[in-house]
Design a protein around this motif. Structure first.
Motif, PDB file in Angstrom:
ATOM      1  N   ASN A 185      40.641  28.733  36.654  1.00 56.71           N
ATOM      2  CA  ASN A 185      39.705  28.615  35.540  1.00 56.71           C
ATOM      3  C   ASN A 185      38.988  29.929  35.237  1.00 56.71           C
ATOM      4  O   ASN A 185      37.900  29.921  34.646  1.00 56.71           O
ATOM      5  CB  ASN A 185      38.668  27.523  35.840  1.00 56.71           C
ATOM      6  CG  ASN A 185      39.292  26.140  35.789  1.00 56.71           C
ATOM      7  OD1 ASN A 185      39.921  25.784  34.811  1.00 56.71           O
ATOM      8  ND2 ASN A 185      39.115  25.367  36.845  1.00 56.71           N
ATOM      9  N   ASP A 186      39.579  31.049  35.611  1.00 57.25           N
ATOM     10  CA  ASP A 186      38.980  32.353  35.346  1.00 57.25           C
ATOM     11  C   ASP A 186      39.008  32.630  33.844  1.00 57.25           C
ATOM     12  O   ASP A 186      40.075  32.708  33.239  1.00 57.25           O
ATOM     13  CB  ASP A 186      39.754  33.445  36.101  1.00 57.25           C
ATOM     14  CG  ASP A 186      39.031  34.784  36.129  1.00 57.25           C
ATOM     15  OD1 ASP A 186      38.243  35.049  35.210  1.00 57.25           O
ATOM     16  OD2 ASP A 186      39.265  35.552  37.079  1.00 57.25           O
ATOM     17  N   ARG A 187      37.824  32.794  33.243  1.00 55.89           N
ATOM     18  CA  ARG A 187      37.729  33.105  31.821  1.00 55.89           C
ATOM     19  C   ARG A 187      37.358  34.568  31.575  1.00 55.89           C
ATOM     20  O   ARG A 187      37.398  35.042  30.445  1.00 55.89           O
ATOM     21  CB  ARG A 187      36.677  32.205  31.145  1.00 55.89           C
ATOM     22  CG  ARG A 187      36.912  30.729  31.325  1.00 55.89           C
ATOM     23  CD  ARG A 187      38.152  30.249  30.608  1.00 55.89           C
ATOM     24  NE  ARG A 187      38.030  30.341  29.156  1.00 55.89           N
ATOM     25  CZ  ARG A 187      38.999  29.993  28.308  1.00 55.89           C
ATOM     26  NH1 ARG A 187      40.169  29.561  28.765  1.00 55.89           N
ATOM     27  NH2 ARG A 187      38.805  30.082  27.008  1.00 55.89           N
ATOM     28  N   PRO A 190      41.434  36.083  32.500  1.00 58.74           N
ATOM     29  CA  PRO A 190      42.352  34.943  32.486  1.00 58.74           C
ATOM     30  C   PRO A 190      43.715  35.318  33.053  1.00 58.74           C
ATOM     31  O   PRO A 190      44.131  36.486  32.986  1.00 58.74           O
ATOM     32  CB  PRO A 190      42.452  34.586  30.995  1.00 58.74           C
ATOM     33  CG  PRO A 190      41.252  35.218  30.353  1.00 58.74           C
ATOM     34  CD  PRO A 190      40.969  36.442  31.152  1.00 58.74           C
ATOM     35  N   GLU A 192      46.475  34.901  31.843  1.00 58.23           N
ATOM     36  CA  GLU A 192      47.319  35.459  30.790  1.00 58.23           C
ATOM     37  C   GLU A 192      46.752  36.739  30.191  1.00 58.23           C
ATOM     38  O   GLU A 192      47.366  37.326  29.297  1.00 58.23           O
ATOM     39  CB  GLU A 192      47.513  34.437  29.669  1.00 58.23           C
ATOM     40  CG  GLU A 192      48.220  33.163  30.110  1.00 58.23           C
ATOM     41  CD  GLU A 192      47.298  32.197  30.863  1.00 58.23           C
ATOM     42  OE1 GLU A 192      47.824  31.260  31.495  1.00 58.23           O
ATOM     43  OE2 GLU A 192      46.054  32.380  30.821  1.00 58.23           O
ATOM     44  N   ARG A 194      43.487  39.034  28.274  1.00 56.39           N
ATOM     45  CA  ARG A 194      42.800  38.904  26.979  1.00 56.39           C
ATOM     46  C   ARG A 194      42.601  40.296  26.395  1.00 56.39           C
ATOM     47  O   ARG A 194      42.773  41.301  27.077  1.00 56.39           O
ATOM     48  CB  ARG A 194      41.459  38.175  27.123  1.00 56.39           C
ATOM     49  CG  ARG A 194      40.434  38.888  28.004  1.00 56.39           C
ATOM     50  CD  ARG A 194      39.154  38.070  28.113  1.00 56.39           C
ATOM     51  NE  ARG A 194      38.214  38.695  29.032  1.00 56.39           N
ATOM     52  CZ  ARG A 194      36.935  38.904  28.750  1.00 56.39           C
ATOM     53  NH1 ARG A 194      36.454  38.562  27.570  1.00 56.39           N
ATOM     54  NH2 ARG A 194      36.131  39.453  29.650  1.00 56.39           N
ATOM     55  N   ASP A 205      48.735  40.538  31.733  1.00 56.31           N
ATOM     56  CA  ASP A 205      49.078  39.183  32.136  1.00 56.31           C
ATOM     57  C   ASP A 205      49.415  39.193  33.630  1.00 56.31           C
ATOM     58  O   ASP A 205      50.276  39.950  34.070  1.00 56.31           O
ATOM     59  CB  ASP A 205      50.270  38.727  31.301  1.00 56.31           C
ATOM     60  CG  ASP A 205      50.627  37.278  31.499  1.00 56.31           C
ATOM     61  OD1 ASP A 205      50.639  36.808  32.658  1.00 56.31           O
ATOM     62  OD2 ASP A 205      50.917  36.610  30.497  1.00 56.31           O
ATOM     63  N   GLY A 254      36.623  29.845  39.101  1.00 56.67           N
ATOM     64  CA  GLY A 254      36.668  30.826  38.039  1.00 56.67           C
ATOM     65  C   GLY A 254      36.818  32.247  38.557  1.00 56.67           C
ATOM     66  O   GLY A 254      37.649  32.513  39.419  1.00 56.67           O
ATOM     67  N   HIS A 255      35.957  33.139  38.033  1.00 52.13           N
ATOM     68  CA  HIS A 255      36.079  34.568  38.331  1.00 52.13           C
ATOM     69  C   HIS A 255      35.370  34.881  39.643  1.00 52.13           C
ATOM     70  O   HIS A 255      34.210  35.331  39.662  1.00 52.13           O
ATOM     71  CB  HIS A 255      35.476  35.378  37.181  1.00 52.13           C
ATOM     72  CG  HIS A 255      35.813  36.835  37.224  1.00 52.13           C
ATOM     73  ND1 HIS A 255      37.116  37.301  37.218  1.00 52.13           N
ATOM     74  CD2 HIS A 255      35.024  37.941  37.283  1.00 52.13           C
ATOM     75  CE1 HIS A 255      37.105  38.620  37.241  1.00 52.13           C
ATOM     76  NE2 HIS A 255      35.853  39.037  37.304  1.00 52.13           N
TER      77      HIS A 255
END
Length: 274
Positions: A185-187, A190, A192, A194, A205, A254-255
């Motif tokens: 859940n790393d925003r 991410p 992929e 960004r 990526d 997450g991060h």
């Protein structure tokens, strides 16, 4: 309680983790020709090697002196080193010179880290070449850069929540041993990647970074030799490559690092060098 007293008390308590060097504590970084770093040394006559941890963007090396990885490294007999990413003329001053299109840096951190390693080995009395390079976020991306472009720097690599940035290379220089950790859940970084500045700068990526390294390591089957899971952790193990090995650990957070990351990384590292 006065800050000076707290600082003195911290210095007196520090030998429970490692004995004092002539520099490197939170207030007195060691200096090389082009930058500074913090360090702690274990209470052993002959350290096993060096563990280097690169902070995230905006961080400082001193913040890692009491980290889980510092404690784990010292307890196992390794010198712990936390360099400072410093680029005073750049948009982000506490950063690393990660290779990416649309960016430039006023310091070559590959050269800086070689200086740091040589200086820390001398100060810490390290006589062997065993080195783990770990890093978080932008520091994790710097770990990927060094693993890919100057793979002879360390024995093994452990990036956390960072990857190569675009433009991605066609291949890396040589096979390496790498343990990558990332939050599902790393925003912030991410899986992929960004983009920033209307696409002028693009985080790489993670899957693409792994694909490039698999090709370099000769992981011809593409899929991992095996998958596994432990509670909230999911693993993919590329251990049947022509050279080197790749471990991927995903967690549901997450991060950041999952609980027990430091111990797990050190277990993996020591198994690799045994």
């Amino acid at each position: 309680m006065p800050r000076r007293f707290l600082a003195t008390l911290a210095c007196l308590m520090w030998p429970t983790l490692g004995h004092a060097a002539d520099c490197g504590d939170a207030d007195t970084p060691c200096e090389t020709a082009i930058g500074g770093y913090h360090m702690a040394t274990p209470d052993v006559a002959n350290p096993k090697g060096v563990v280097i941890h690169l902070h995230g963007g905006g961080g400082r090396g001193r913040g890692l002196l009491n980290s889980g990885l510092a404690k784990a490294a010292l307890a196992r007999g390794y010198v712990f080193v936390a360099p400072n990413g410093e680029h005073p003329e750049n948009r982000w001053t506490r950063d690393w010179s990660v290779k990416a299109k649309g960016t430039s840096h006023n310091r070559d951190d590959k050269a800086f880290l070689r200086e740091v390693l040589a200086d820390a080995r001398a100060r810490g009395g390290v006589t062997n070449d065993t080195v783990l390079l770990a890093g978080f976020s932008r520091g994790g991306s710097m770990v990927w850069d060094i693993a890919c472009y100057t793979p002879d720097f360390a024995t093994a690599y452990a990036p956390l929540a960072g990857a190569l940035w675009d433009d991605l290379p066609d291949n890396c220089t040589a096979p390496v041993r790498l343990f990558h950790t990332h939050g599902w859940n790393d925003r912030t970084v991410p899986l992929e990647g960004r983009s920033f500045r209307d696409g002028a700068v693009v985080q790489g990526d993670v899957w693409a970074s792994l694909k490039i390294l698999r090709a370099t390591n000769g992981c011809d089957a593409r899929q991992p030799e095996r998958n596994s899971y432990e509670g909230d952790l999911w693993f993919r193990h590329w251990t049947d490559c022509a050279a080197g090995e790749i471990q991927l650990m995903l967690h549901k957070g997450g991060h950041g690092a999952p609980q027990g990351w430091s111990t797990r990384v050190m277990d993996w590292f020591e198994n690799e060098v045994s």
